[in-house]
Design a protein around this motif. Structure first.
Motif, mmCIF file in Angstrom:
data_model
loop_
_atom_site.group_PDB
_atom_site.id
_atom_site.type_symbol
_atom_site.label_atom_id
_atom_site.label_comp_id
_atom_site.label_asym_id
_atom_site.label_seq_id
_atom_site.Cartn_x
_atom_site.Cartn_y
_atom_site.Cartn_z
ATOM 1 N N ASN A 1 -2.681 5.863 -8.795
ATOM 2 C CA ASN A 1 -2.827 5.714 -7.342
ATOM 3 C C ASN A 1 -3.722 6.809 -6.769
ATOM 4 O OD1 ASN A 1 -1.183 3.428 -6.942
ATOM 5 N ND2 ASN A 1 0.674 4.670 -6.884
ATOM 6 N N ASP A 2 -3.490 8.033 -7.201
ATOM 7 C CA ASP A 2 -4.211 9.179 -6.643
ATOM 8 C C ASP A 2 -5.697 9.146 -6.972
ATOM 9 O OD1 ASP A 2 -1.774 10.046 -5.707
ATOM 10 O OD2 ASP A 2 -1.430 11.457 -7.348
ATOM 11 N N ALA A 3 -6.041 8.436 -8.051
ATOM 12 C CA ALA A 3 -7.438 8.411 -8.482
ATOM 13 C C ALA A 3 -8.230 7.267 -7.862
ATOM 14 C CB ALA A 3 -7.502 8.316 -10.007
ATOM 15 N N LEU A 4 -7.630 6.540 -6.934
ATOM 16 C CA LEU A 4 -8.293 5.342 -6.401
ATOM 17 C C LEU A 4 -9.668 5.651 -5.812
ATOM 18 C CD1 LEU A 4 -8.273 2.323 -5.708
ATOM 19 C CD2 LEU A 4 -7.194 2.929 -3.522
ATOM 20 N N ALA A 5 -9.750 6.653 -4.982
ATOM 21 C CA ALA A 5 -11.021 6.940 -4.312
ATOM 22 C C ALA A 5 -12.141 7.154 -5.319
ATOM 23 C CB ALA A 5 -10.877 8.161 -3.408
ATOM 24 N N TYR B 1 -2.586 5.289 -1.015
ATOM 25 C CA TYR B 1 -3.434 4.291 -1.688
ATOM 26 C C TYR B 1 -3.860 3.224 -0.677
ATOM 27 C CZ TYR B 1 -4.729 0.807 -5.300
ATOM 28 O OH TYR B 1 -5.382 -0.114 -6.084
ATOM 29 N N VAL B 2 -2.904 2.738 0.092
ATOM 30 C CA VAL B 2 -3.201 1.702 1.092
ATOM 31 C C VAL B 2 -4.201 2.236 2.107
ATOM 32 C CG1 VAL B 2 -2.240 0.251 2.909
ATOM 33 C CG2 VAL B 2 -0.980 0.560 0.769
ATOM 34 N N ASP B 3 -3.997 3.474 2.551
ATOM 35 C CA ASP B 3 -4.922 4.064 3.522
ATOM 36 C C ASP B 3 -6.332 4.156 2.943
ATOM 37 O OD1 ASP B 3 -2.888 4.345 5.343
ATOM 38 O OD2 ASP B 3 -2.480 6.452 4.868
ATOM 39 N N THR B 4 -6.428 4.608 1.691
ATOM 40 C CA THR B 4 -7.745 4.730 1.049
ATOM 41 C C THR B 4 -8.425 3.364 0.939
ATOM 42 O OG1 THR B 4 -7.033 6.649 -0.234
ATOM 43 C CG2 THR B 4 -8.949 5.446 -1.049
ATOM 44 N N ALA B 5 -7.663 2.348 0.521
ATOM 45 C CA ALA B 5 -8.228 1.003 0.400
ATOM 46 C C ALA B 5 -8.710 0.483 1.747
ATOM 47 C CB ALA B 5 -7.187 0.057 -0.194
ATOM 48 N N HIS B 6 -7.899 0.655 2.769
ATOM 49 C CA HIS B 6 -8.271 0.177 4.101
ATOM 50 C C HIS B 6 -9.510 0.904 4.618
ATOM 51 C CE1 HIS B 6 -4.011 -1.579 5.093
ATOM 52 N NE2 HIS B 6 -4.689 -2.322 4.233
ATOM 53 N N GLN B 7 -9.610 2.181 4.321
ATOM 54 C CA GLN B 7 -10.794 2.935 4.744
ATOM 55 C C GLN B 7 -12.057 2.429 4.052
ATOM 56 O OE1 GLN B 7 -9.638 6.963 3.837
ATOM 57 N NE2 GLN B 7 -7.997 6.941 5.379
ATOM 58 N N TYR C 1 4.974 -0.482 3.318
ATOM 59 C CA TYR C 1 3.708 0.148 2.938
ATOM 60 C C TYR C 1 2.509 -0.510 3.597
ATOM 61 C CZ TYR C 1 6.303 2.872 -0.444
ATOM 62 O OH TYR C 1 7.194 3.752 -1.029
ATOM 63 N N GLN C 2 2.779 -1.381 4.556
ATOM 64 C CA GLN C 2 1.732 -2.046 5.340
ATOM 65 C C GLN C 2 0.706 -2.757 4.461
ATOM 66 O OE1 GLN C 2 0.365 1.277 7.849
ATOM 67 N NE2 GLN C 2 1.693 0.512 9.486
ATOM 68 N N LEU C 3 1.251 -3.503 3.485
ATOM 69 C CA LEU C 3 0.376 -4.304 2.637
ATOM 70 C C LEU C 3 -0.136 -5.512 3.413
ATOM 71 C CD1 LEU C 3 2.325 -4.334 -0.765
ATOM 72 C CD2 LEU C 3 0.826 -2.580 0.194
ATOM 73 N N ASP C 4 -1.229 -6.058 2.923
ATOM 74 C CA ASP C 4 -1.807 -7.252 3.553
ATOM 75 C C ASP C 4 -1.351 -8.528 2.864
ATOM 76 O OD1 ASP C 4 -3.838 -5.778 5.359
ATOM 77 O OD2 ASP C 4 -4.177 -4.935 3.365
ATOM 78 N N GLY C 5 -0.858 -8.384 1.639
ATOM 79 C CA GLY C 5 -0.442 -9.574 0.913
ATOM 80 C C GLY C 5 0.316 -9.236 -0.349
#
Length: 561
Positions: A265-269, A303-309, A351-355
């Motif tokens: 998760n931490d390495a997503l960016a 992770y969710v925040d990074t993806a949304h950004q 976690y405010q997922l979209d799906g």
């Protein structure tokens, strides 16, 4: 003196006369219609009392119903197979569940009461009756959620149901005529139809016509005793709750991300810095962890925040890969199934997922009905919470028809074809995803699911196959760059295979193994993307992040917007 006649001369004409009479009788009898009338209870398969038959628009179902305390009931299997396939029965939990587009209704056996997602209710009759080892559902209740009309006929007791709408063919009886069991004048009579009676035409031939009478007999009448057939529209004012879907107004480009720890998760960016055009990322966060329907979770708000950004929606993936669980038990037990659904929805909202993306693999055939019920119930809960629901399915072949693509396509937002594992660990050596395999998966799914709901799943990986001197085959999954590096190390150049639409190479390694590889690269991925465009699909999904090289995204971008 008169000559005495020989006895032989007298007997022979007599024998001939008797024989002629016998032959004549047989000839005449052959054309005399039978007057035998079949007993009604025998025809309907009833024995009196509460037992009743069901007459459907095109056939008779003997002994599949009952009339109890003035209420008409149909046996569960008959109701599910013919009237409403969104019924689900659990003998263990003593209930029938009726799932609509917006609600999940529980109907306990032998009770007037029911429960919905929003509350409780009751009817003036038992909704579901269990009797003599059978389960029956009240037609009055079912008619609230099903396009059907019915009537009850007495002596013999039978229920006439119509659930077919649109154009139907009818005819009128010209002159009183018998309705027979079979298309034969020697067949027993079911009943007489009077001149002017209207019958539904089921099958029409020159001599005989198969008909359904107004009082529920299905049999044959002489065609010449019927008027010319005519058509009429038969309509219903029933309107079912609509299955609404979340449909994006752009092409989907979904990237699966295999997450095995918080470090992933931490390495997503860093992992997505070269990714282009992806609008959904699906991390493998959730796994069924117990037969009670509990899940393990690696979900991460950061992770969710990074993806949304990075303009990516997050659809959390749930799998059934744990060896500690039994998928049939989890999905086939209502309490476990509901627990699973509830935990998924809770995680998605927290976690405010979209799906949510469901990846249930190695599905046992006997679990098919429970699997579909799980997806139906989850779809209602996702719909009520504005969550996208997608499901991963294998390429459709006879051995996995039990994944029930048609039923899934009705309730989910997107069906993702896992267009890989054509050859897999334990199989013979071969391509992971030849172009013909991809095409077959798409065309097969299109038979059951609308194209705007289909996402084509493609691999970013290949397999390096090794066959040793004993003929034993092994393989490992590798990404694009590693595959190229192996070929470079062995100074091997791959050549295009028109059979698979991939580059192919073979060589012998230092251990004497015969090695084969069917490459996934820019050329093979482009051929797969052309299929997405050719069939007008909703988009593409890739397994998995980390197996690709950055130039692949430019290829995909040419075909999805």
């Amino acid at each position: 003196m008169k000559k005495k006649k020989s006895p032989v001369k007298v007997v022979v004409p007599l024998i001939l006369a008797v024989a002629a009479a016998g032959v004549g009788y047989k000839v005449v009898n052959r054309y005399i219609p039978s007057k035998e009338v079949m007993d009604g209870n025998e025809y309907f398969g009833t024995s009196g009392g509460e037992d009743a038959a069901v007459v459907l628009p095109d056939r008779l179902e003997q002994g599949k119903a009952l009339v109890k305390d003035g209420t008409a009931y149909v046996e569960y299997a008959t109701a599910k197979e013919n009237l409403n396939d969104h019924l689900y029965k659990s003998d263990e939990e003593q209930q029938v569940i009726l799932t609509t587009a917006v609600d999940i209704i529980k109907l306990p056996y032998d009770s007037n009461e029911y429960t919905t997602l929003t509350g409780n209710g009751s009817m003036p009759y038992q909704i579901v009756v269990s009797q003599d080892g059978n389960v029956y559902i009240a037609l009055d209740y079912l008619a609230q959620y099903t396009a059907l009309q019915y009537s009850v006929e007495q002596e013999p007791l039978h229920i006439i149901i119509n659930n077919q709408w649109g154009t139907k063919t009818f005819s009128n009886v010209i002159k009183e005529e018998s309705v027979r069991l079979d298309a034969d004048i020697k067949s027993p009579i079911l009943k007489k139809e009077a001149a002017g009676d209207k019958v539904t035409v089921l099958e029409q031939e020159e001599e005989w016509t198969k008909v359904l009478t107004a009082d529920g007999y299905i049999g044959y009448m002489k065609s010449k005793k019927l008027s010319d057939s005519y058509e009429e529209q038969v309509t219903s004012d029933f309107r079912a709750a609509e299955y609404t879907s979340i449909h994006k107004d752009y092409d989907m480009n979904l990237l699966w991300h295999q997450v095995t720890s918080q470090d992933s998760n931490d390495a997503l960016a860093a992992d997505i810095q070269d990714v282009k055009g992806v609008n959904v990322i699906s991390p493998t966060w959730f796994s069924i962890s117990s037969n009670d329907g509990d899940i393990s979770s690696l979900a991460s708000s950061d992770y969710v925040d990074t993806a949304h950004q990075n303009d990516m929606e997050v659809w959390g993936l749930m799998d059934n890969f744990s060896t500690d669980i039994d998928t049939d038990t989890v999905l086939g037990t209502t309490t476990s199934r509901e627990n699973l659904e509830g935990q998924l929805i809770t995680e998605a909202l927290n976690y405010q997922l979209d799906g949510i993306n469901i990846d249930i693999e190695s599905l046992p055939e006997e679990t098919s009905e429970s699997y579909v019920q799980f997806m139906r119930e989850l779809s209602v809960k996702c719909r009520n919470n504005n969550l996208v629901l997608s499901v991963d399915v294998p390429s459709p072949y006879s051995f996995n028809e039990h994944y029930s693509q048609k039923e899934l396509g009705e309730v989910v937002d997107y069906v993702i074809i896992m267009g890989y594992d054509e050859h897999y660990v334990g199989s013979d050596a071969g391509s992971v995803a030849s172009l013909s395999y991809e095409r077959d998966g798409i065309t097969g799914t299109l038979e059951n699911v609308p194209k705007e709901k289909i996402i084509s799943g493609i691999p970013f990986y290949t397999r390096l196959w090794k066959t040793n001197a004993s003929g034993e085959v092994s393989s490992e999954a590798i990404g694009m760059d590693k595959a190229d590096q192996i070929l470079s190390d062995y100074k091997v150049t791959a050549g295009w295979s028109s059979e698979t639409s991939q580059d192919y190479a073979e060589f012998t390694d230092e251990d004497g193994n015969f090695c084969q590889i069917w490459l996934e690269n820019e050329a093979s991925i482009e051929e797969k993307m052309k299929l997405v465009q050719e069939y007008g699909l909703a988009g593409v999904a890739e397994w998995k992040l980390g197996f690709e090289r950055s130039s692949i995204w430019d290829v995909i971008a040419k075909y999805v917007n």
